[in-house]
Design an enzyme around this catalytic site. Structure first.
Site, mmCIF file in Angstrom:
data_model
loop_
_atom_site.group_PDB
_atom_site.id
_atom_site.type_symbol
_atom_site.label_atom_id
_atom_site.label_comp_id
_atom_site.label_asym_id
_atom_site.label_seq_id
_atom_site.Cartn_x
_atom_site.Cartn_y
_atom_site.Cartn_z
ATOM 1 C CG HIS A 229 -22.232 44.120 -20.250
ATOM 2 N ND1 HIS A 229 -22.732 44.452 -20.276
ATOM 3 C CD2 HIS A 229 -21.973 42.669 -19.464
ATOM 4 C CE1 HIS A 229 -23.617 44.745 -18.857
ATOM 5 N NE2 HIS A 229 -22.585 43.389 -18.397
ATOM 6 C CG ASP B 268 -18.911 47.652 -14.818
ATOM 7 O OD1 ASP B 268 -18.876 46.159 -14.591
ATOM 8 O OD2 ASP B 268 -20.041 48.135 -15.379
#
Length: 345
Positions: free
Chosen positions: A200, A271
């Protein structure tokens, strides 16, 4: 289909991206929980293939059902309506008290006894309520093998630190989701359970050899079949590929290994492309183009929809990406929408 319609099928976006398609969501984010005229117009300009809802899009049962019904048919080709509903800490509906749904402590708690029937029940329960509220895709099960105790991004989101147990539990949960008409998406290939970093925020590495990964991290993904999705993580595997290119951008990892060596013939979804592992290295266009050339079918949650979409269009128009490569993914996407009754014949 026009080229723009075909390129649109390759995107699953946040609803906010249709409210502000030419701005970076990271700096212009304002949550959306209902359709607007602006969004309807932008769906015409950017005919995406799907939308993913997050906690701030999901307020109440009635609002969620109404929003999903409008979203489903916002484009000529009905949309994937997706959500992260793993059970445990990542559960956008179950963790909203207004829904009154069964909550699971974690995937690890379900997997602790190694009883696949418990994971099947979990998939059935989650699949049933997702279907009830208008979803058709779940970014679950988490198929990572939690082998690094310093890994905080996965932790108890994984069913087990044992690869064989994680594989059978993930397969059982996916079966329960499919029974309820929900597309399972195994994540995060090639495996996020041994990384020390969080993709992230920046680059993440799995420092294992091909033999080590094939006997551990890849076992759960070998359970994924032709009616499943696999989410490719932004995870670099330098001892496998010989470079630091994240899996989402690696043809060697997606086409040669996942599709070739492991034989996966379902949907490959990146993702989120707004994650730091991508945005700190690649432009919007580069990320979209590289992922498609690597063999991914769906581009998930770009930070700037307009730049990603138009960048992909220009790459096809100038020959960087053959249109046949786009067609390959679009046909796979349409097949899924037919198989799951999203498109009715």
């Amino acid at each position: 289909m026009t080229l723009r319609e075909k390129v649109g099928q390759l995107f699953i976006v946040r609803p906010e991206a249709l409210a502000t398609p030419n701005y970076d969501l990271s700096t212009h984010y304002k949550s959306v929980s209902a359709m607007s005229d602006v969004m309807r117009t932008n769906f015409g300009n950017y005919p995406v293939g799907g939308v993913a809802l997050f906690a701030d899009n999901i307020l109440t049962p009635a609002q969620t059902l109404a929003f999903n019904k409008e979203l489903l048919n916002a484009c000529d080709i009905p949309l994937f309506i997706a959500v992260d509903e793993e059970g445990g800490r990542v559960a956008r509906l179950a963790n909203n008290s207004t829904f009154g749904l069964k909550k699971y402590a974690s995937a690890a708690a379900v997997g602790a006894a190694g009883d696949a029937s418990a994971a099947l029940e979990m998939g059935n329960t989650i699949g049933a309520y997702l279907k009830k509220y208008g979803f058709n895709m779940d970014f679950a099960p988490d198929a990572d093998v939690f082998t690094n105790p310093n890994n905080t991004v996965i932790g108890n989101r994984a069913f087990s630190s044992n690869a064989a147990t994680a594989a059978k539990m993930a397969a059982a949960m996916a079966k329960g989701l499919r029974r309820n008409g929900i597309i399972p998406v195994y994540k995060h290939f090639p495996g996020h359970g041994d990384t020390s970093e969080d993709s992230h925020t920046g680059a993440a590495f799995a420092n294992k050899t091909r033999d080590e990964m094939s006997s551990c991290e890849w076992l759960p993904f070998m359970e994924a079949g032709s009616l499943d999705g696999v989410m490719a993580g932004h995870i670099s595997t330098p001892l496998v590929t010989g470079n630091n290119v994240p899996a989402t951008m690696s043809k060697q990892m997606i086409t040669d290994i996942l599709r070739g060596e492991l034989g996966f013939d379902g949907l490959v979804i990146t993702d989120a492309l707004a994650m730091g592992a991508i945005t700190k290295v690649y432009s919007e266009k580069e990320a979209a183009v590289n992922a498609i050339l690597a063999g991914c079918d769906i581009l998930l949650l770009p930070d700037n929809l307009g730049e990603s979409f138009d960048g992909l269009m220009s790459a096809v128009n100038d020959g960087t990406i053959p249109e046949a490569r786009i067609d390959e993914s679009v046909l796979r996407i349409l097949k899924f929408k037919l198989e799951y009754g999203i498109i009715e014949v």
